[in-house]
Design a protein around this motif. Structure first.
Motif, PDB file in Angstrom:
ATOM      1  N   ILE A   6       0.855  -1.177   0.000  1.00  0.00           N
ATOM      2  CA  ILE A   6       0.000   0.000   0.000  1.00  0.00           C
ATOM      3  C   ILE A   6       0.896   1.233   0.000  1.00  0.00           C
ATOM      4  CG2 ILE A   6      -1.596   1.393   1.378  1.00  0.00           C
ATOM      5  CD1 ILE A   6      -3.105  -1.054   2.074  1.00  0.00           C
ATOM      6  N   VAL A   7       0.673   2.113  -0.966  1.00  0.00           N
ATOM      7  CA  VAL A   7       1.462   3.336  -1.097  1.00  0.00           C
ATOM      8  C   VAL A   7       0.581   4.524  -0.710  1.00  0.00           C
ATOM      9  CG1 VAL A   7       2.686   4.842  -2.701  1.00  0.00           C
ATOM     10  CG2 VAL A   7       2.901   2.356  -2.907  1.00  0.00           C
ATOM     11  N   VAL A   8       1.047   5.310   0.261  1.00  0.00           N
ATOM     12  CA  VAL A   8       0.357   6.540   0.659  1.00  0.00           C
ATOM     13  C   VAL A   8       1.099   7.676  -0.027  1.00  0.00           C
ATOM     14  CG1 VAL A   8      -0.461   7.951   2.569  1.00  0.00           C
ATOM     15  CG2 VAL A   8      -0.197   5.474   2.884  1.00  0.00           C
ATOM     16  N   ALA A   9       0.427   8.325  -0.997  1.00  0.00           N
ATOM     17  CA  ALA A   9       1.159   9.218  -1.890  1.00  0.00           C
ATOM     18  C   ALA A   9       0.409  10.497  -2.199  1.00  0.00           C
ATOM     19  CB  ALA A   9       1.464   8.491  -3.204  1.00  0.00           C
ATOM     20  N   SER A  10       1.195  11.545  -2.419  1.00  0.00           N
ATOM     21  CA  SER A  10       0.699  12.820  -2.927  1.00  0.00           C
ATOM     22  C   SER A  10       1.909  13.589  -3.427  1.00  0.00           C
ATOM     23  CB  SER A  10      -0.017  13.626  -1.831  1.00  0.00           C
ATOM     24  OG  SER A  10      -0.354  14.914  -2.300  1.00  0.00           O
ATOM     25  N   THR A  11       1.690  14.444  -4.410  1.00  0.00           N
ATOM     26  CA  THR A  11       2.795  15.285  -4.856  1.00  0.00           C
ATOM     27  C   THR A  11       2.864  16.580  -4.052  1.00  0.00           C
ATOM     28  OG1 THR A  11       1.356  16.186  -6.582  1.00  0.00           O
ATOM     29  CG2 THR A  11       2.866  14.400  -7.217  1.00  0.00           C
ATOM     30  N   LYS A  12       1.983  16.718  -3.077  1.00  0.00           N
ATOM     31  CA  LYS A  12       1.985  17.906  -2.226  1.00  0.00           C
ATOM     32  C   LYS A  12       2.348  17.526  -0.800  1.00  0.00           C
ATOM     33  CE  LYS A  12      -0.763  21.821  -0.620  1.00  0.00           C
ATOM     34  NZ  LYS A  12      -0.337  21.621   0.772  1.00  0.00           N
ATOM     35  N   GLY A  13       3.206  18.305  -0.171  1.00  0.00           N
ATOM     36  CA  GLY A  13       3.527  18.083   1.229  1.00  0.00           C
ATOM     37  C   GLY A  13       2.434  18.620   2.131  1.00  0.00           C
ATOM     38  N   GLY A  14       2.432  18.170   3.373  1.00  0.00           N
ATOM     39  CA  GLY A  14       1.513  18.711   4.356  1.00  0.00           C
ATOM     40  C   GLY A  14       0.111  18.142   4.336  1.00  0.00           C
ATOM     41  N   GLN A 105       4.977  -0.389  -8.179  1.00  0.00           N
ATOM     42  CA  GLN A 105       4.949  -1.636  -7.419  1.00  0.00           C
ATOM     43  C   GLN A 105       3.711  -1.766  -6.530  1.00  0.00           C
ATOM     44  OE1 GLN A 105       7.351  -4.043  -7.893  1.00  0.00           O
ATOM     45  NE2 GLN A 105       8.049  -2.645  -9.487  1.00  0.00           N
ATOM     46  N   ALA A 106       2.867  -0.751  -6.506  1.00  0.00           N
ATOM     47  CA  ALA A 106       1.745  -0.717  -5.563  1.00  0.00           C
ATOM     48  C   ALA A 106       0.640  -1.695  -5.923  1.00  0.00           C
ATOM     49  CB  ALA A 106       1.174   0.699  -5.509  1.00  0.00           C
ATOM     50  N   ASP A 107       0.037  -2.265  -4.891  1.00  0.00           N
ATOM     51  CA  ASP A 107      -1.222  -2.988  -5.053  1.00  0.00           C
ATOM     52  C   ASP A 107      -2.396  -2.037  -4.841  1.00  0.00           C
ATOM     53  OD1 ASP A 107      -0.144  -5.685  -5.458  1.00  0.00           O
ATOM     54  OD2 ASP A 107       0.538  -5.500  -3.392  1.00  0.00           O
ATOM     55  N   LEU A 108      -2.175  -1.026  -3.997  1.00  0.00           N
ATOM     56  CA  LEU A 108      -3.188  -0.015  -3.723  1.00  0.00           C
ATOM     57  C   LEU A 108      -2.484   1.307  -3.439  1.00  0.00           C
ATOM     58  CD1 LEU A 108      -6.104   0.939  -2.987  1.00  0.00           C
ATOM     59  CD2 LEU A 108      -5.629   0.159  -0.659  1.00  0.00           C
ATOM     60  N   VAL A 109      -2.991   2.380  -4.041  1.00  0.00           N
ATOM     61  CA  VAL A 109      -2.479   3.716  -3.765  1.00  0.00           C
ATOM     62  C   VAL A 109      -3.538   4.485  -2.986  1.00  0.00           C
ATOM     63  CG1 VAL A 109      -1.585   5.869  -4.725  1.00  0.00           C
ATOM     64  CG2 VAL A 109      -1.145   3.709  -5.912  1.00  0.00           C
ATOM     65  N   LEU A 110      -3.141   5.024  -1.844  1.00  0.00           N
ATOM     66  CA  LEU A 110      -4.018   5.881  -1.050  1.00  0.00           C
ATOM     67  C   LEU A 110      -3.581   7.326  -1.234  1.00  0.00           C
ATOM     68  CD1 LEU A 110      -4.375   4.067   2.403  1.00  0.00           C
ATOM     69  CD2 LEU A 110      -6.104   4.279   0.619  1.00  0.00           C
TER      70      LEU A 110
END
Length: 215
Positions: A6-14, A105-110
């Motif tokens: 599981i990947v917890v992702a965003s292109t923005k910080g904060g 490589q993610a199975d799920l992106v949050l």
């Protein structure tokens, strides 16, 4: 072991990625799962939190690694993923090789996003990267967006959710995590809010709803 990533992702910080990743990893470990928490950011906040957890003698312990380089992240993930039941990757804050490697490589992106205009604008960037990763890897990776640090009242939450509809690469998950002091305090001590005392029933219910939805 299944090695679900599981990947917890965003292109923005904060947007609260690290706090979300930390809570997910610890919650799964509390359920008896063998968990690996990877930090793909240059700023290694997740590992710092886990180090604080270890120094305080908290259980269960969490395995961590820091791979801000995309090549190293991909290589180590391919070599090590079979050793763990759950893998949580905290990555982003900007477009990077580590973010792109994790998405591949993610199975799920949050995708956590706050009800703020700059956050919803950033959803366009991460949606494009998710679509690119799908095309490159050939994997129909699921991506779920949810409100994090949501307002307790007002119309901003609703407006932010409506904006997400413009990006079909990310499905909306109706499990908001509201802005709560207990969540921030717990993370600063290397804990999930599920462990925090005094117990915050509302925060616990919100996190458990998110966990139920993604697992």
């Amino acid at each position: 072991m299944d090695g679900k990533v599981i990947v917890v992702a965003s292109t923005k910080g904060g947007v609260g990625k690290t706090t979300v990743a930390l809570n997910i990893a610890i919650a799964r470990a509390m359920q008896g799962r063998d968990v690996w928490l990877i930090n793909g950011d240059r700023q290694d906040t997740a590992s710092t939190a886990i180090a604080i957890r270890g120094e305080a003698g908290r259980h269960p312990p969490i395995a961590t690694a820091h791979y801000p380089d995309g090549s190293a992240l991909r290589t180590q993930l391919l070599h090590q993923r079979s050793k763990f039941q759950d893998i949580v990757i905290d990555v982003g804050g900007r477009d990077s090789t580590a973010l792109r490697a994790a998405l591949s490589q993610a199975d799920l992106v949050l995708v956590p996003f706050q009800p703020r205009s700059f956050d919803t604008w950033a959803v366009a960037d991460i949606a494009a990267l998710i679509e690119e990763a799908r095309a490159t890897s050939g994997k129909p990776t699921e991506a779920l967006g949810f409100l994090n640090m949501a307002d307790t009242a007002g119309s901003d939450n609703k407006e932010a959710v409506e904006t997400l509809a413009d990006y079909p690469a990310i499905k909306y998950l109706d499990t908001p995590i509201r802005r709560r002091k207990s969540i921030a305090n717990a993370a600063g001590s290397g804990m999930s809010v599920l462990e925090y005392q005094p117990k915050d029933e509302k925060a616990n219910a919100e996190l458990n709803a998110l966990l139920k939805a993604i697992y």
